[in-house]
Design a protein around this motif. Structure first.
Motif, PDB file in Angstrom:
ATOM      1  N   ASP A   1      -2.034  -7.476   9.650  1.00 46.33           N
ATOM      2  CA  ASP A   1      -2.772  -7.967   8.477  1.00 46.33           C
ATOM      3  C   ASP A   1      -1.808  -8.295   7.335  1.00 46.33           C
ATOM      4  OD1 ASP A   1      -5.214  -7.828   9.705  1.00 46.33           O
ATOM      5  OD2 ASP A   1      -5.686  -5.811   8.959  1.00 46.33           O
ATOM      6  N   ILE A   2      -0.760  -7.483   7.197  1.00 47.84           N
ATOM      7  CA  ILE A   2       0.241  -7.749   6.154  1.00 47.84           C
ATOM      8  C   ILE A   2       0.961  -9.064   6.453  1.00 47.84           C
ATOM      9  CG2 ILE A   2       2.399  -6.939   5.117  1.00 47.84           C
ATOM     10  CD1 ILE A   2       1.434  -4.074   5.567  1.00 47.84           C
TER      11      ILE A   2
ATOM     12  N   VAL B   1      -4.252   0.869  15.836  1.00 48.16           N
ATOM     13  CA  VAL B   1      -4.835   0.749  14.497  1.00 48.16           C
ATOM     14  C   VAL B   1      -3.756   0.398  13.483  1.00 48.16           C
ATOM     15  CG1 VAL B   1      -6.043   1.965  12.643  1.00 48.16           C
ATOM     16  CG2 VAL B   1      -6.719   2.326  15.033  1.00 48.16           C
ATOM     17  N   THR B   2      -2.652   1.126  13.527  1.00 52.51           N
ATOM     18  CA  THR B   2      -1.556   0.861  12.591  1.00 52.51           C
ATOM     19  C   THR B   2      -0.959  -0.509  12.850  1.00 52.51           C
ATOM     20  OG1 THR B   2      -1.063   3.233  12.578  1.00 52.51           O
ATOM     21  CG2 THR B   2       0.600   1.765  11.663  1.00 52.51           C
TER      22      THR B   2
ATOM     23  N   ARG C   1       6.032  -0.531   7.140  1.00 54.76           N
ATOM     24  CA  ARG C   1       5.674  -1.239   5.906  1.00 54.76           C
ATOM     25  C   ARG C   1       6.837  -1.251   4.913  1.00 54.76           C
ATOM     26  NH1 ARG C   1      -0.051   1.035   4.023  1.00 54.76           N
ATOM     27  NH2 ARG C   1       0.322   2.704   5.514  1.00 54.76           N
TER      28      ARG C   1
ATOM     29  N   CYS D   1      -2.521  -3.151  13.872  1.00 52.64           N
ATOM     30  CA  CYS D   1      -3.403  -4.145  13.246  1.00 52.64           C
ATOM     31  C   CYS D   1      -3.179  -4.209  11.748  1.00 52.64           C
ATOM     32  CB  CYS D   1      -4.856  -3.795  13.548  1.00 52.64           C
ATOM     33  SG  CYS D   1      -5.336  -4.061  15.270  1.00 52.64           S
ATOM     34  N   GLN D   2      -2.927  -3.061  11.117  1.00 50.13           N
ATOM     35  CA  GLN D   2      -2.660  -3.052   9.683  1.00 50.13           C
ATOM     36  C   GLN D   2      -1.382  -3.817   9.362  1.00 50.13           C
ATOM     37  OE1 GLN D   2      -2.571   1.135   8.794  1.00 50.13           O
ATOM     38  NE2 GLN D   2      -4.808   1.345   8.774  1.00 50.13           N
TER      39      GLN D   2
ATOM     40  N   GLY E   1       3.867   3.964  10.762  1.00 55.00           N
ATOM     41  CA  GLY E   1       3.300   2.789  10.115  1.00 55.00           C
ATOM     42  C   GLY E   1       3.820   2.598   8.706  1.00 55.00           C
ATOM     43  N   GLN E   2       3.985   3.709   7.979  1.00 55.57           N
ATOM     44  CA  GLN E   2       4.518   3.621   6.616  1.00 55.57           C
ATOM     45  C   GLN E   2       5.974   3.160   6.630  1.00 55.57           C
ATOM     46  OE1 GLN E   2       3.652   7.648   5.389  1.00 55.57           O
ATOM     47  NE2 GLN E   2       1.743   7.061   4.383  1.00 55.57           N
TER      48      GLN E   2
ATOM     49  N   GLY F   1       0.779  -1.231   0.000  1.00 54.06           N
ATOM     50  CA  GLY F   1       0.000   0.000   0.000  1.00 54.06           C
ATOM     51  C   GLY F   1       0.805   1.273   0.000  1.00 54.06           C
TER      52      GLY F   1
ATOM     53  N   THR G   1       5.263  -4.110  16.075  1.00 53.83           N
ATOM     54  CA  THR G   1       4.190  -3.153  16.349  1.00 53.83           C
ATOM     55  C   THR G   1       4.449  -2.358  17.622  1.00 53.83           C
ATOM     56  OG1 THR G   1       2.928  -4.813  17.588  1.00 53.83           O
ATOM     57  CG2 THR G   1       2.519  -4.680  15.221  1.00 53.83           C
TER      58      THR G   1
END
Length: 374
Positions: A188-189, A181-182, A155, A184-185, A151-152, A136, A175
């Motif tokens: 998910d990855i 929230v971030t 990633r 959890c994202q 968060g970015q 993303g 994390t």
């Protein structure tokens, strides 16, 4: 090394450190089998040895005792270069603090692990862009880390771990520095990657994060105290055929890219690089000057000695080279002459005896010095 359905196996592994003159055992007889395609969380209090266990699995730490096999190969028999190559090809790392290079863009950070492979510059960048798109970040490929959120950046770190198509992703508190929230994202990855056949091993203090894994390993005081295995694990479908072998083309690309990265690092920290180089220059200059002065003095002394043209050495008994023989001292004997002749076969050595006498000539007396040689 072919990648089959073999396991990663740790058998009675110990890891010891020396700290303050004392031996600290971080791992105490850990035995563990990891199937490919598993999603594993390692949990435990601080100092329990979970990070050391992760580093051992990632071949970052050498074990003190025991054995670890990686796809059927005993890691202890591999050379340092082979272990480094194994990490580069088969293992991806995700860190809590991201560890992104600030002077590189997101795309360049992701492409960094591939510079030590045979992929050329264009192919690396194309793959880096595709991986960033998959997490993303297709609109952030040319942004520097300081232009990205936490968060970015995480990633980007995950994308970097995937650059060489690693089988295993090791994540240390991925994390820990993110909001819920971030976080959890990011999880998910990891779950998506696990469904695609990647083995995910993460270290965490968060029980909610650990509960999302298929298998939870509890550690305390350097030992595994509980291992909650899942009923079923992901199956890795594709058989890979990459091997750990020397690739001359890849080595050439690696050297070129190492220089490229070095120059980028220097350009990103100009003042620090200038001061470092200035210190090195001054140090080298001081060493060269010391050597030059020493060699110059040596040659000057030798030149002065050569000007004396001395080719005769006289050895006398006594305590001072300036004094005549002292009758109280032991005289040199013939054995001393023989010894010097043996030690200096190319020299002409002769015993010398001196004395004084009165010579009568008619009505005159003359005091004379007599010298006798062989």
């Amino acid at each position: 090394m072919s990648r089959t359905d073999e396991y990663i196996i740790l058998s009675d592994v110990y890891k010891r450190y020396e700290s303050g003159g004392e031996i600290v055992s971080a791992l105490k007889g850990v035995s563990l089998t990891i199937k490919k395609g598993e999603f594993i969380a390692i949990v435990g209090p601080s100092g329990s040895g979970k990070t050391t266990l992760m580093n051992t699995i990632g071949c970052l730490d050498d074990i003190s005792a025991g054995q670890m096999s990686f796809y059927g190969i005993d890691v202890s028999v591999l050379t340092a270069d082979s272990v480094a190559e194994l990490r580069n090809k088969y293992i991806g790392f995700v860190f809590q603090k991201y560890n992104l290079l600030p002077y590189l863009t997101a795309k360049e950070n992701v492409a960094l692990p591939a510079q030590y492979t045979s992929k050329n510059y264009k192919n690396r960048n194309e793959r880096a862009e595709k991986i960033l798109e998959s997490v993303g970040l297709s609109d952030r490929v040319d942004f520097n880390p300081n232009q990205l959120s936490g968060g970015q950046q995480q990633r980007v770190s995950i994308a970097r771990a995937l650059m060489n198509d690693a089988d295993i992703i090791l994540a240390d508190e991925p994390t820990g520095a993110l909001d819920s929230v971030t976080g959890c994202q990011v999880m998910d990855i990891f779950k998506t990657l696990n469904r695609k056949g990647k083995t995910i091993i993460l270290v965490t203090h968060d029980s909610n994060i650990a509960s999302q894994a298929d298998r939870i390993i509890h550690m305390n005081d350097g030992r595994i105290v509980k291992d909650e295995s899942s009923v079923s694990t992901s199956d890795l479908q594709a058989a890979c055929t990459r091997v750990l072998e020397k690739d001359p083309l890849g080595m050439m690309f690696g050297i070129v890219e190492a220089f490229r990265t070095a120059f980028r690092a220097l350009n990103g920290h100009r003042i620090r690089a200038f001061l470092s180089m200035l210190g090195v220059i001054i140090g080298v200059f001081a060493v060269l000057m010391s050597i030059a002065i020493s060699e110059g003095a040596h040659h000057r002394v030798m030149k002065e000695m050569n000007l004396l043209a001395t080719n005769t050495i006289e050895i006398r008994p006594g305590t001072s080279w300036k004094s005549m023989p002292d009758p109280g001292n032991k005289l040199l004997e013939k054995d001393d002459v023989d010894m010097l002749t043996e030690l200096l076969p190319e020299s002409k050595i002769s015993p010398v005896i001196t004395s004084t006498a009165t010579i009568n000539s008619g009505d005159s007396d003359i005091d004379a010095a007599l010298t006798g040689i062989s």
